[in-house]
Motif scaffolding. Structure first.
Motif, PDB file in Angstrom:
ATOM      1  N   PHE A   8      28.618  -2.233 -24.630  1.00 12.78           N
ATOM      2  CA  PHE A   8      27.572  -3.022 -23.992  1.00 12.78           C
ATOM      3  C   PHE A   8      28.104  -4.307 -23.360  1.00 12.78           C
ATOM      4  N   GLY A   9      29.425  -4.474 -23.313  1.00  9.51           N
ATOM      5  CA  GLY A   9      30.005  -5.652 -22.666  1.00  9.51           C
ATOM      6  C   GLY A   9      29.556  -5.738 -21.217  1.00  9.51           C
ATOM      7  N   ASN A  10      29.401  -6.944 -20.716  1.00  4.02           N
ATOM      8  CA  ASN A  10      28.962  -7.234 -19.353  1.00  4.02           C
ATOM      9  C   ASN A  10      27.569  -6.668 -19.074  1.00  4.02           C
ATOM     10  N   HIS A  11      26.713  -6.662 -20.101  1.00  2.84           N
ATOM     11  CA  HIS A  11      25.309  -6.311 -19.956  1.00  2.84           C
ATOM     12  C   HIS A  11      24.458  -7.502 -20.400  1.00  2.84           C
ATOM     13  N   LEU A  12      23.266  -7.578 -19.858  1.00  4.99           N
ATOM     14  CA  LEU A  12      22.319  -8.607 -20.266  1.00  4.99           C
ATOM     15  C   LEU A  12      21.406  -8.040 -21.343  1.00  4.99           C
ATOM     16  N   LEU A  13      21.276  -8.782 -22.406  1.00  3.95           N
ATOM     17  CA  LEU A  13      20.407  -8.424 -23.515  1.00  3.95           C
ATOM     18  C   LEU A  13      19.162  -9.302 -23.380  1.00  3.95           C
ATOM     19  N   ILE A  14      18.023  -8.672 -23.138  1.00  4.32           N
ATOM     20  CA  ILE A  14      16.785  -9.393 -22.858  1.00  4.32           C
ATOM     21  C   ILE A  14      15.838  -9.232 -24.036  1.00  4.32           C
ATOM     22  N   ALA A  15      15.391 -10.346 -24.593  1.00  5.94           N
ATOM     23  CA  ALA A  15      14.455 -10.295 -25.722  1.00  5.94           C
ATOM     24  C   ALA A  15      13.118  -9.756 -25.248  1.00  5.94           C
ATOM     25  N   LEU A  16      12.647  -8.694 -25.900  1.00  5.30           N
ATOM     26  CA  LEU A  16      11.324  -8.156 -25.583  1.00  5.30           C
ATOM     27  C   LEU A  16      10.245  -9.051 -26.202  1.00  5.30           C
ATOM     28  N   PRO A  17       9.043  -9.014 -25.660  1.00  4.87           N
ATOM     29  CA  PRO A  17       7.968  -9.863 -26.200  1.00  4.87           C
ATOM     30  C   PRO A  17       7.725  -9.642 -27.699  1.00  4.87           C
ATOM     31  N   SER A  18       8.079  -8.471 -28.207  1.00  4.75           N
ATOM     32  CA  SER A  18       7.871  -8.181 -29.630  1.00  4.75           C
ATOM     33  C   SER A  18       8.863  -8.930 -30.526  1.00  4.75           C
ATOM     34  N   LEU A  19       9.958  -9.456 -29.962  1.00  5.40           N
ATOM     35  CA  LEU A  19      10.948 -10.191 -30.764  1.00  5.40           C
ATOM     36  C   LEU A  19      10.395 -11.575 -31.089  1.00  5.40           C
ATOM     37  N   ARG A  20      10.160 -11.840 -32.353  1.00  4.91           N
ATOM     38  CA  ARG A  20       9.516 -13.083 -32.772  1.00  4.91           C
ATOM     39  C   ARG A  20      10.489 -14.099 -33.361  1.00  4.91           C
ATOM     40  N   LEU A 149      15.971  -5.344 -24.575  1.00  2.87           N
ATOM     41  CA  LEU A 149      16.142  -4.488 -23.415  1.00  2.87           C
ATOM     42  C   LEU A 149      17.554  -4.757 -22.912  1.00  2.87           C
ATOM     43  N   LEU A 150      18.306  -3.721 -22.602  1.00  6.16           N
ATOM     44  CA  LEU A 150      19.688  -3.856 -22.159  1.00  6.16           C
ATOM     45  C   LEU A 150      19.775  -3.454 -20.695  1.00  6.16           C
ATOM     46  N   VAL A 151      20.283  -4.353 -19.845  1.00  7.60           N
ATOM     47  CA  VAL A 151      20.402  -4.065 -18.411  1.00  7.60           C
ATOM     48  C   VAL A 151      21.787  -4.502 -17.930  1.00  7.60           C
ATOM     49  N   PRO A 152      22.287  -3.902 -16.852  1.00  6.89           N
ATOM     50  CA  PRO A 152      23.569  -4.344 -16.302  1.00  6.89           C
ATOM     51  C   PRO A 152      23.513  -5.815 -15.888  1.00  6.89           C
ATOM     52  N   SER A 153      24.619  -6.499 -16.042  1.00  7.43           N
ATOM     53  CA  SER A 153      24.698  -7.912 -15.689  1.00  7.43           C
ATOM     54  C   SER A 153      24.529  -8.098 -14.185  1.00  7.43           C
ATOM     55  N   ARG A 154      23.942  -9.239 -13.813  1.00  8.32           N
ATOM     56  CA  ARG A 154      23.766  -9.588 -12.404  1.00  8.32           C
ATOM     57  C   ARG A 154      24.165 -11.040 -12.203  1.00  8.32           C
ATOM     58  N   ALA A 155      25.029 -11.284 -11.209  1.00  7.16           N
ATOM     59  CA  ALA A 155      25.517 -12.636 -10.943  1.00  7.16           C
ATOM     60  C   ALA A 155      24.385 -13.597 -10.598  1.00  7.16           C
ATOM     61  N   ASP A 156      23.360 -13.140  -9.857  1.00  8.10           N
ATOM     62  CA  ASP A 156      22.278 -14.055  -9.482  1.00  8.10           C
ATOM     63  C   ASP A 156      21.521 -14.532 -10.717  1.00  8.10           C
ATOM     64  N   VAL A 157      21.336 -13.662 -11.703  1.00 11.56           N
ATOM     65  CA  VAL A 157      20.649 -14.069 -12.933  1.00 11.56           C
ATOM     66  C   VAL A 157      21.515 -15.078 -13.687  1.00 11.56           C
ATOM     67  N   LEU A 158      22.816 -14.852 -13.709  1.00  8.55           N
ATOM     68  CA  LEU A 158      23.711 -15.737 -14.453  1.00  8.55           C
ATOM     69  C   LEU A 158      23.902 -17.102 -13.799  1.00  8.55           C
ATOM     70  N   PHE A 159      24.001 -17.131 -12.472  1.00 10.60           N
ATOM     71  CA  PHE A 159      24.436 -18.358 -11.817  1.00 10.60           C
ATOM     72  C   PHE A 159      23.442 -18.993 -10.848  1.00 10.60           C
ATOM     73  N   ASP A 160      22.528 -18.220 -10.275  1.00  4.67           N
ATOM     74  CA  ASP A 160      21.719 -18.747  -9.177  1.00  4.67           C
ATOM     75  C   ASP A 160      20.289 -19.108  -9.538  1.00  4.67           C
ATOM     76  N   LEU A 161      19.635 -18.267 -10.312  1.00  6.23           N
ATOM     77  CA  LEU A 161      18.215 -18.476 -10.587  1.00  6.23           C
ATOM     78  C   LEU A 161      17.984 -19.653 -11.540  1.00  6.23           C
ATOM     79  N   PRO A 162      16.870 -20.365 -11.362  1.00  4.21           N
ATOM     80  CA  PRO A 162      16.504 -21.391 -12.341  1.00  4.21           C
ATOM     81  C   PRO A 162      16.372 -20.756 -13.726  1.00  4.21           C
ATOM     82  N   LEU A 163      16.705 -21.513 -14.763  1.00  2.00           N
ATOM     83  CA  LEU A 163      16.689 -20.988 -16.134  1.00  2.00           C
ATOM     84  C   LEU A 163      15.361 -20.333 -16.488  1.00  2.00           C
TER      85      LEU A 163
END
Length: 188
Positions: A8-20, A149-163
């Motif tokens: 899963f290296g170089n993937h984005l791990l996104i917390a689902l709404p169910s993660l408390r 949720l596991l998705v491929p990494s994206r440079a815009d998410v890492l560096f460009d978009l506001p937090l």
């Protein structure tokens, strides 16, 4: 790497709404390393109370780069919160760099910050304090439990978009709208 040989290296791990979990709620974490010993990553959407300028000053590194000094340092995770991690692009490696994959590197040595302060650093970089870690099989189990949720990494998410936009944008990259996602899920 899990028992099926998935890395899963170089993937984005996104917390689902169910993660408390209060620390990881609505977080986006770049998995930097995943092997038979577990996984390690850096959260990329949570600001810390510090700027890069304050970190440089604390380390005795001078810089005239106002934009760099004003850059927010991220809260990378609850493990080693006193330790700095620089996630960056570029082909140049530093004293202590881990190849994350896809042209991304994670560096923990002072030399990358010194180069950034001189204007000679990587093209794109973010600085974080702390990281996140998972023991053997823990991340795989949390994925099965619908925490992430596991998705491929994206440079815009890492560096460009506001937090504040990174959580929804990362999930949106595979067509998932987290704001309309049920806050609970189950298995049939």
């Amino acid at each position: 790497m899990d028992e099926h040989g998935q890395n899963f290296g170089n993937h984005l791990l996104i917390a689902l709404p169910s993660l408390r979990d209060s620390f990881f709620e609505r977080s986006v974490t770049l998995i930097c390393q995943h092997d038979s010993d577990g996984a390690m990553g850096v959260m990329v959407n949570r600001p810390s109370d510090y700027t890069v300028g304050e970190v440089l000053q604390q380390m005795g590194i001078a810089s005239d780069d106002q934009a760099l000094q004003a850059q927010v340092v991220l809260a990378g995770g609850p493990v080693h919160p006193e330790r700095g991690f620089v996630l960056h692009d570029g082909g140049r490696t530093w004293d202590s760099s881990l190849d994350v994959g896809g042209g991304l590197f994670l560096t923990t040595s002072r030399d990358v910050l010194e180069a950034m302060a001189r204007g000679e650093g990587p093209g794109q970089a973010l600085v974080a304090l702390g990281c996140a870690g998972w023991g053997i099989g823990q991340l795989e189990q949390e994925l099965v439990d619908d925490s992430w949720l596991l998705v491929p990494s994206r440079a815009d998410v890492l560096f460009d978009l506001p937090l504040a936009q990174r959580w929804q944008a990362a999930a949106g990259s595979i067509g998932v709208d987290l704001l309309n996602h049920a806050s609970h899920s189950g298995h049939a």
